[in-house]
Design a protein around this motif. Structure first.
Motif, PDB file in Angstrom:
ATOM      1  N   GLY A  11     127.837   1.441  49.454  1.00  0.00           N
ATOM      2  CA  GLY A  11     127.273   1.800  48.164  1.00  0.00           C
ATOM      3  C   GLY A  11     126.039   0.995  47.818  1.00  0.00           C
ATOM      4  O   GLY A  11     125.755   0.767  46.644  1.00  0.00           O
ATOM      5  N   GLY A  12     125.315   0.527  48.831  1.00  0.00           N
ATOM      6  CA  GLY A  12     124.103  -0.241  48.568  1.00  0.00           C
ATOM      7  C   GLY A  12     124.374  -1.695  48.211  1.00  0.00           C
ATOM      8  O   GLY A  12     123.467  -2.386  47.751  1.00  0.00           O
ATOM      9  N   VAL A  13     125.602  -2.182  48.423  1.00  0.00           N
ATOM     10  CA  VAL A  13     125.957  -3.549  48.051  1.00  0.00           C
ATOM     11  C   VAL A  13     126.344  -4.340  49.290  1.00  0.00           C
ATOM     12  O   VAL A  13     127.208  -3.923  50.062  1.00  0.00           O
ATOM     13  CB  VAL A  13     127.124  -3.561  47.044  1.00  0.00           C
ATOM     14  CG1 VAL A  13     127.561  -4.996  46.762  1.00  0.00           C
ATOM     15  CG2 VAL A  13     126.727  -2.867  45.760  1.00  0.00           C
ATOM     16  N   ARG A 140     128.773   2.640  38.054  1.00  0.00           N
ATOM     17  CA  ARG A 140     127.587   3.353  38.507  1.00  0.00           C
ATOM     18  C   ARG A 140     126.434   2.384  38.763  1.00  0.00           C
ATOM     19  O   ARG A 140     126.070   1.605  37.911  1.00  0.00           O
ATOM     20  CB  ARG A 140     127.190   4.401  37.471  1.00  0.00           C
ATOM     21  CG  ARG A 140     126.205   5.443  37.989  1.00  0.00           C
ATOM     22  CD  ARG A 140     126.193   6.654  37.073  1.00  0.00           C
ATOM     23  NE  ARG A 140     127.512   7.312  37.034  1.00  0.00           N
ATOM     24  CZ  ARG A 140     128.094   7.710  35.920  1.00  0.00           C
ATOM     25  NH1 ARG A 140     127.504   7.527  34.746  1.00  0.00           N
ATOM     26  NH2 ARG A 140     129.283   8.308  35.974  1.00  0.00           N
ATOM     27  N   ARG A 141     125.931   2.411  39.962  1.00  0.00           N
ATOM     28  CA  ARG A 141     124.852   1.529  40.414  1.00  0.00           C
ATOM     29  C   ARG A 141     125.232   0.059  40.258  1.00  0.00           C
ATOM     30  O   ARG A 141     124.371  -0.812  40.161  1.00  0.00           O
ATOM     31  CB  ARG A 141     123.540   1.829  39.685  1.00  0.00           C
ATOM     32  CG  ARG A 141     123.069   3.278  39.822  1.00  0.00           C
ATOM     33  CD  ARG A 141     121.682   3.512  39.251  1.00  0.00           C
ATOM     34  NE  ARG A 141     120.666   2.930  40.134  1.00  0.00           N
ATOM     35  CZ  ARG A 141     119.719   2.103  39.734  1.00  0.00           C
ATOM     36  NH1 ARG A 141     119.669   1.720  38.476  1.00  0.00           N
ATOM     37  NH2 ARG A 141     118.829   1.629  40.586  1.00  0.00           N
ATOM     38  N   GLY A 142     126.550  -0.200  40.228  1.00  0.00           N
ATOM     39  CA  GLY A 142     127.026  -1.576  40.150  1.00  0.00           C
ATOM     40  C   GLY A 142     126.714  -2.258  38.831  1.00  0.00           C
ATOM     41  O   GLY A 142     126.581  -3.488  38.788  1.00  0.00           O
ATOM     42  N   GLY A 203     109.101  -1.455  29.768  1.00  0.00           N
ATOM     43  CA  GLY A 203     110.355  -0.930  30.267  1.00  0.00           C
ATOM     44  C   GLY A 203     110.232  -0.370  31.679  1.00  0.00           C
ATOM     45  O   GLY A 203     109.256  -0.605  32.385  1.00  0.00           O
ATOM     46  N   ALA A 204     111.248   0.391  32.068  1.00  0.00           N
ATOM     47  CA  ALA A 204     111.296   0.943  33.418  1.00  0.00           C
ATOM     48  C   ALA A 204     112.188   2.177  33.423  1.00  0.00           C
ATOM     49  O   ALA A 204     112.997   2.378  32.515  1.00  0.00           O
ATOM     50  CB  ALA A 204     111.847  -0.097  34.399  1.00  0.00           C
ATOM     51  N   GLU A 205     112.041   2.991  34.439  1.00  0.00           N
ATOM     52  CA  GLU A 205     112.989   4.083  34.646  1.00  0.00           C
ATOM     53  C   GLU A 205     114.262   3.503  35.277  1.00  0.00           C
ATOM     54  O   GLU A 205     114.204   2.551  36.057  1.00  0.00           O
ATOM     55  CB  GLU A 205     112.376   5.153  35.555  1.00  0.00           C
ATOM     56  CG  GLU A 205     111.189   5.878  34.944  1.00  0.00           C
ATOM     57  CD  GLU A 205     111.538   6.619  33.659  1.00  0.00           C
ATOM     58  OE1 GLU A 205     112.731   6.924  33.443  1.00  0.00           O
ATOM     59  OE2 GLU A 205     110.623   6.892  32.864  1.00  0.00           O
ATOM     60  N   ALA A 210     116.884  -2.329  40.438  1.00  0.00           N
ATOM     61  CA  ALA A 210     118.297  -2.447  40.800  1.00  0.00           C
ATOM     62  C   ALA A 210     119.183  -2.579  39.573  1.00  0.00           C
ATOM     63  O   ALA A 210     120.298  -2.041  39.525  1.00  0.00           O
ATOM     64  CB  ALA A 210     118.494  -3.651  41.726  1.00  0.00           C
ATOM     65  N   PHE A 211     118.705  -3.296  38.560  1.00  0.00           N
ATOM     66  CA  PHE A 211     119.467  -3.480  37.338  1.00  0.00           C
ATOM     67  C   PHE A 211     118.524  -3.840  36.212  1.00  0.00           C
ATOM     68  O   PHE A 211     117.512  -4.522  36.412  1.00  0.00           O
ATOM     69  CB  PHE A 211     120.502  -4.604  37.496  1.00  0.00           C
ATOM     70  CG  PHE A 211     121.202  -4.957  36.207  1.00  0.00           C
ATOM     71  CD1 PHE A 211     122.190  -4.135  35.690  1.00  0.00           C
ATOM     72  CD2 PHE A 211     120.850  -6.101  35.507  1.00  0.00           C
ATOM     73  CE1 PHE A 211     122.828  -4.456  34.490  1.00  0.00           C
ATOM     74  CE2 PHE A 211     121.486  -6.430  34.315  1.00  0.00           C
ATOM     75  CZ  PHE A 211     122.476  -5.601  33.802  1.00  0.00           C
ATOM     76  N   GLY A 212     118.860  -3.383  35.028  1.00  0.00           N
ATOM     77  CA  GLY A 212     118.158  -3.778  33.820  1.00  0.00           C
ATOM     78  C   GLY A 212     119.104  -3.669  32.647  1.00  0.00           C
ATOM     79  O   GLY A 212     120.061  -2.881  32.668  1.00  0.00           O
TER      80      GLY A 212
END
Length: 452
Positions: A11-13, A140-142, A203-205, A210-212
């Motif tokens: 899962g990308g981790v 979701r997305r860790g 900001g960001a999408e 990876a995390f915000g």
């Protein structure tokens, strides 16, 4: 805990890397608590905050509540502690802080034992639990995993600025800790640089990083008019001119609410300054020293805004900070002021390398495309922007109250980083915020003026 081969990243981790990072965070947190004398454990170095004991329990309790329970359905480790240590306080005044005071705290050995039990549960989860997936929003997305890690990183800075208020005799300096970097006899001359009109991306999408935290989303683009900005943060030497001119006694420089807060404190100088006869000294983390002329002054937003008005200028907006920090003459925007290279020790005073500021301009490799220095590190930077969500804001599942509880018009955005900000928080979209009269945070500032 049974140690199993986690195998390749799922899962990308990279589970092994995450576990190593978690353990490194926990070691640093323990080392920060070990700086203090034992008899300080139940004291409140900042009267508006809980005592030291709360924070040693809060970090693992938050991890259980936000990651293990919400993300993995874990039953918890100690329900009483997970309620007692759930949230800190952000009171408006001392009366509100006293109303939330807790009369009885657990023994330190109980709190530390709880932390060890939480660590074991987290490491077990990181070994084999579904920390990333689509079973719930926290996985979701860790998100939950990242939330617990960055929360601890954020609190390491909180601990250090709290510990700063303890007398130096109650702290033990580690052998490896560097001493302060002495400044020059005088600060660099105040000068500004023109930032032409252009666009600033705040900001960001959500899928771009990876995390915000929830207040970092979604991406928000702002048109910014041309303005001039200080090349360096306002220094102790420059701010002393404001103090000597009677700026703390001039109500016309302070809005009514700021003036009321100022009168209530009774202070006539920055909190990090101490009088020494007719001169001033800097209250450092481990020592006091003659006031360094070319270090940035650390002040409240109220003090920063009064100084800016005294100069005939103002504080930058969040968008102006972004334009000066991340914009470039060719119209592009950079991930960091210096470009695409990752944050390292050549770019600024952040990531726990120093206990105090360093002279402004010490990191020329960290300057922006416009030649503005120290936009990341050496002190968070106050803006004139009230803290609120960007259009399309959504609270995060792992910590829904993180930002939304502070969209009250009583907190202001800070950007950049301080000496006690971990490098993982040095990202363009990250936003900090505090009340305008809060004097304890490591916060600097610079002035801007409209382009003539």
């Amino acid at each position: 805990m049974a140690h199993r081969d986690p195998g390749p990243p799922a899962g990308g981790v990279d589970r092994r890397q995450v576990k190593d990072s978690y353990l490194a965070l926990r070691r640093r947190t323990r080392s920060i608590f070990d700086l203090l004398a034992d008899d300080a454990y139940y004291e409140r170095p900042i009267a508006l905050r809980h005592p030291v004991v709360f924070y040693e329990g809060h970090i693992p309790a938050f991890t259980v509540n936000s990651f293990l329970k919400k993300g993995l359905g874990h039953p918890g480790v100690h329900p009483e502690f997970e309620a007692l240590f759930a949230r800190g306080i952000d009171p408006e005044d001392q009366a509100a802080a006293d109303a939330k005071a807790i009369g009885r705290w657990p023994r330190r050995d109980e709190v530390r034992d709880y932390g060890r039990r939480v660590d074991a549960a987290v490491l077990d989860a990181l070994e084999s639990a579904p920390v990333v997936g689509d079973a719930n929003p926290v996985q979701r997305r860790g998100q939950g995993m990242h939330t617990m890690m960055e929360h601890e990183l954020l609190h390491q800075e909180t601990l250090l600025y709290m510990w700063h208020r303890f007398d130096v005799a109650r702290k033990t300096r580690p052998r490896w800790a560097p001493g302060p970097i002495p400044g020059a006899a005088s600060a660099p001359e105040t000068r500004m640089v023109r930032i032409p009109a252009g666009r600033a991306t705040l900001g960001a999408e959500r899928d771009a990083i990876a995390f915000g935290w929830d207040n970092e989303f979604p991406r928000h683009v702002v048109d910014v008019r041309a303005f001039d900005i200080d090349v360096h943060n306002v220094t102790n030497e420059a701010f002393r001119a404001f103090v000597d001119a009677g700026g703390y006694g001039a109500p016309e420089l302070w809005p009514a609410d700021a003036w009321a807060r100022q009168r209530e404190t009774g202070r006539d100088h920055p909190l990090f300054w101490e009088r020494s006869g007719a001169d001033w000294r800097w209250r450092g983390f481990f020592e006091t020293l003659p006031l360094p002329s070319d270090w940035p002054v650390w002040v409240t937003r109220d003090e920063a805004a009064a100084y800016a008005r005294w100069r005939g200028w103002r504080l930058p907006t969040e968008a102006e900070f972004h334009r000066a920090a991340y914009g470039a003459p060719d119209g592009s925007e950079r991930p960091h002021p210096w470009g695409k290279a990752p944050p390292d020790e050549t770019r600024g005073n952040f990531d726990f390398r120093h206990w105090d500021p360093v002279p402004v301009g010490s990191y020329p490799a960290g300057a922006s495309a416009w030649g503005v220095h120290d936009l990341v590190g050496n002190g968070w930077e106050w803006t004139s922007t009230s803290f609120e969500g960007f259009p399309g804001f959504e609270s995060m599942a792992s910590y829904p109250e993180y930002s939304a509880d502070f969209f009250d018009g009583e907190h202001y955005v800070l950007k950049g980083a301080s000496p006690a900000t971990g490098r993982d928080l040095v990202r363009r979209s990250f936003r900090n915020w505090f009340r305008p009269g809060y004097p304890y945070v490591y916060a600097a500032f610079r002035c801007v003026r409209d382009a003539g």
